[in-house]
Design a protein around this motif. Structure first.
Motif, short mmCIF file in Angstrom:
data_model
loop_
_atom_site.label_atom_id
_atom_site.label_comp_id
_atom_site.label_asym_id
_atom_site.label_seq_id
_atom_site.Cartn_x
_atom_site.Cartn_y
_atom_site.Cartn_z
N GLY A 1 -48.38 63.17 74.69
CA GLY A 1 -48.22 62.65 76.03
C GLY A 1 -48.64 63.74 77.28
N ILE A 2 -48.62 64.94 77.11
CA ILE A 2 -49.07 65.80 78.11
C ILE A 2 -50.51 66.00 78.12
CG2 ILE A 2 -49.30 68.23 78.76
CD1 ILE A 2 -46.26 68.66 77.71
N ILE A 3 -51.05 65.99 76.95
CA ILE A 3 -52.82 66.19 76.97
C ILE A 3 -53.43 64.94 77.29
CG2 ILE A 3 -54.54 66.55 75.63
CD1 ILE A 3 -53.03 68.32 73.92
N MET B 1 -48.73 56.01 78.36
CA MET B 1 -48.78 54.75 79.42
C MET B 1 -47.54 55.05 80.54
SD MET B 1 -50.04 51.37 77.35
CE MET B 1 -50.43 50.66 78.89
N PHE B 2 -46.52 55.34 80.24
CA PHE B 2 -45.70 55.93 81.07
C PHE B 2 -45.80 57.00 81.85
CE2 PHE B 2 -41.33 57.37 82.24
CZ PHE B 2 -40.86 56.31 82.95
N VAL C 1 -46.23 70.47 86.24
CA VAL C 1 -45.37 70.91 85.04
C VAL C 1 -44.07 70.53 84.93
CG1 VAL C 1 -44.34 73.23 84.30
CG2 VAL C 1 -46.83 73.15 85.16
N ASN C 2 -43.50 70.03 86.28
CA ASN C 2 -42.08 69.70 86.28
C ASN C 2 -42.14 68.03 85.67
OD1 ASN C 2 -39.12 69.35 87.33
ND2 ASN C 2 -40.04 67.60 88.68
N LEU D 1 -41.09 65.00 80.44
CA LEU D 1 -41.66 64.33 79.51
C LEU D 1 -41.28 64.96 77.92
CD1 LEU D 1 -43.28 62.32 77.91
CD2 LEU D 1 -45.32 63.94 78.45
N PHE D 2 -41.14 66.36 78.01
CA PHE D 2 -40.72 66.95 76.70
C PHE D 2 -39.16 66.49 76.54
CE2 PHE D 2 -38.92 70.61 74.19
CZ PHE D 2 -40.00 70.57 73.47
#
Length: 365
Positions: free
Chosen positions: A168-170, A239-240, A292-293, A298-299
Motif C-alpha cells: 500500500g505504501i510503495i 486504490m483507497f 508519513v501520517n 494505512l499501517f
C-alpha cells in the motif's frame, strides 16, 4: 562608572532556565498548581509501579500451558506459545524459513535505506522497489525454484500486516502523485477524471472497499477468473490509499510559490522537467509529515482485513483469545499487538522527523 560604560552580559539565573525553569513556570507557578502537580505525580507513580509490577516483576515468562501462569501478574507464556501464529499466521512449520528470510531481508533493506552513507543508495532503493517485491512473492507463495506452494489463506499475523502495508505504501505514493498532478492539470477531461476518482474513493470507508473487493467483485467475474483474496485486498487498499495520498500531494503543490512555476517556464523547461526537477521535490519535502501520517494510518488500517477473513496480527490475537485453553488472557494479547503497532508507527514517525530536519533548508524561518 562613566555613562558610556556598560556591564557585561550575565547568564540568567540557573533556576529560571532549563528543566528547573520550565517546572517553576508550568508545574509549580503557585500553591494551587504545586498541590495539583504533587497529587497527579503521586497518582502517576502509583499507576506506573502497578503496571511495572504486573508486567515484569510478577509476570510469568516460561511455560507451555496456562497452569504455568500464577495469575499474580501478566502471563507472557500465552504470547510465547502463540508466537509463531502472531508472526506467521498458519504458515506451514517446515516452511517457516521463508517468512523468516523475508523479515531478515526487509530489516537489512530498511537499515541500508535509512543509513545516509550507504554506497549506491539509489540503486538499492530501485532494487527494493522494482525487483525485491517479486522475489519475495516467489519466496513466500512458492511455485518457483522448486518451492512448495503456500496458499495465501495460510498467511497471517505480522506477515500479512507488513505485506499489505508495504504494498500500500510503495504503490499508492506514485499513483497519488499522478492523480494530484492530474487534478491540477489544465486539460479538463484529465482533471475531471482524477477529481471524480479521488472524491469517490475518499467518500467510502476502507472497510466497504475491502468488503466489495472480497465479496462483491467475484460475483461480477466469469467463472474460473476469480483472483486471490489477498490480491483483491491489496488492490483495494492501494486504490483507497492513493486517493488520500493524492490530496496530500496536491496540498504540497498548492503551497509552492507561483514564482517557482514562472522561473521554470522562464528557463524553457518542459512540463515533465519542471515538475520532476523543481516543483515535485519541494512539494514532497513540504508534505513529509502529512505523507508519513497517511502511511501510519494505512499501517493501522491493515487490521480491517479481518472483515474479509484474513488474519493479520490483530486478527490472530482475537482468534487466540477465543481458545478455550487460554480464556482470560486477552489483556496480554492486546498489549502485545498494541506494542507491535506502536513500534512500527513510532519508527516511521521518528524517521519522518529526521528526514524533515535533514531536508530543511531554513525557508520557514
Amino acid at each position: 562608572m562613566k555613562k558610556h560604560e556598560f556591564l557585561p552580559d550575565l547568564p540568567p539565573p540557573a533556576n529560571t532556565v532549563g528543566v528547573i525553569g520550565w517546572m517553576r513556570r508550568n508545574l509549580f507557578s503557585g500553591p494551587f498548581n504545586s498541590i495539583i502537580t504533587i497529587l497527579l505525580g503521586y497518582l502517576a507513580l502509583i499507576a506506573i509501579w502497578n503496571i511495572f509490577d504486573w508486567a515484569f516483576l510478577n509476570a510469568d515468562w516460561v511455560g507451555t500451558t496456562r497452569d504455568d501462569c500464577s495469575r499474580a501478574g501478566a502471563c507472557w507464556v500465552f504470547i510465547n506459545v502463540r508466537w509463531e501464529q502472531f508472526m506467521y499466521g498458519f504458515y506451514p512449520h517446515e516452511e517457516l524459513w521463508r517468512p523468516r528470510l523475508f523479515y531478515i531481508t526487509l530489516a537489512i533493506f530498511t537499515v541500508l535505506l535509512a543509513y545516509e552513507k550507504t554506497p549506491k543508495r539509489l540503486w538499492v532503493w530501485l532494487f527494493f522497489v522494482n525487483i525485491y517485491p517479486f522475489l519475495m512473492i516467489g519466496l513466500l507463495y512458492g511455485g518457483v525454484f522448486g518451492l512448495e506452494v503456500v496458499d495465501t489463506h495460510k498467511w497471517g499475523g505480522l506477515l500479512v500486516t507488513l505485506i499489505i502495508a508495504l504494498v500500500g505504501i510503495i504503490v499508492s505514493l506514485p499513483i497519488g502523485i499522478v492523480l494530484a498532478l492530474g487534478r491540477r492539470s489544465e486539460m479538463p477531461i484529465i482533471r475531471s477524471m482524477c477529481t471524480v476518482y479521488i472524491e469517490i474513493w475518499r467518500g467510502v470507508p476502507l472497510i466497504t472497499v475491502l468488503f466489495m473487493a472480497s465479496v462483491m467483485l467475484p460475483l461480477f467475474l466469469s467463472e474460473g477468473s476469480e483472483t486471490d483474496k489477498l490480491v483483491r485486498a491489496l488492490i483495494g487498499v492501494v486504490m483507497f490509499s492513493a486517493a488520500y495520498m493524492a490530496e496530500v500531494v496536491r496540498g504540497g503543490l498548492q503551497a509552492i510559490p507561483k514564482g517557482q512555476y514562472e522561473a521554470a517556464d522562464a528557463l524553457g523547461l518542459t512540463y515533465s522537467k519542471k515538475m520532476a526537477l523543481i516543483v515535485l521535490p519541494q512539494a514532497l519535502k513540504i508534505t513529509i509529515p502529512s505523507i508519513v501520517n497517511t502511511f501510519i494510518g494505512l499501517f493501522k488500517d491493515t487490521s480491517l482485513v479481518l472483515i474479509i477473513g484474513m488474519f493479520d496480527v490483530l486478527g490472530i490475537g482475537q482468534a487466540a483469545n477465543t481458545d478455550p485453553e487460554w480464556l482470560g488472557f486477552a489483556t496480554e494479547s492486546y498489549i502485545f499487538v498494541a506494542l507491535v503497532f506502536w513500534v512500527f508507527c513510532f519508527g516511521m514517525s521518528r524517521y519522518s522527523i529526521w528526514l524533515e530536519n535533514k531536508l530543511h533548508t531554513g525557508h520557514k524561518r
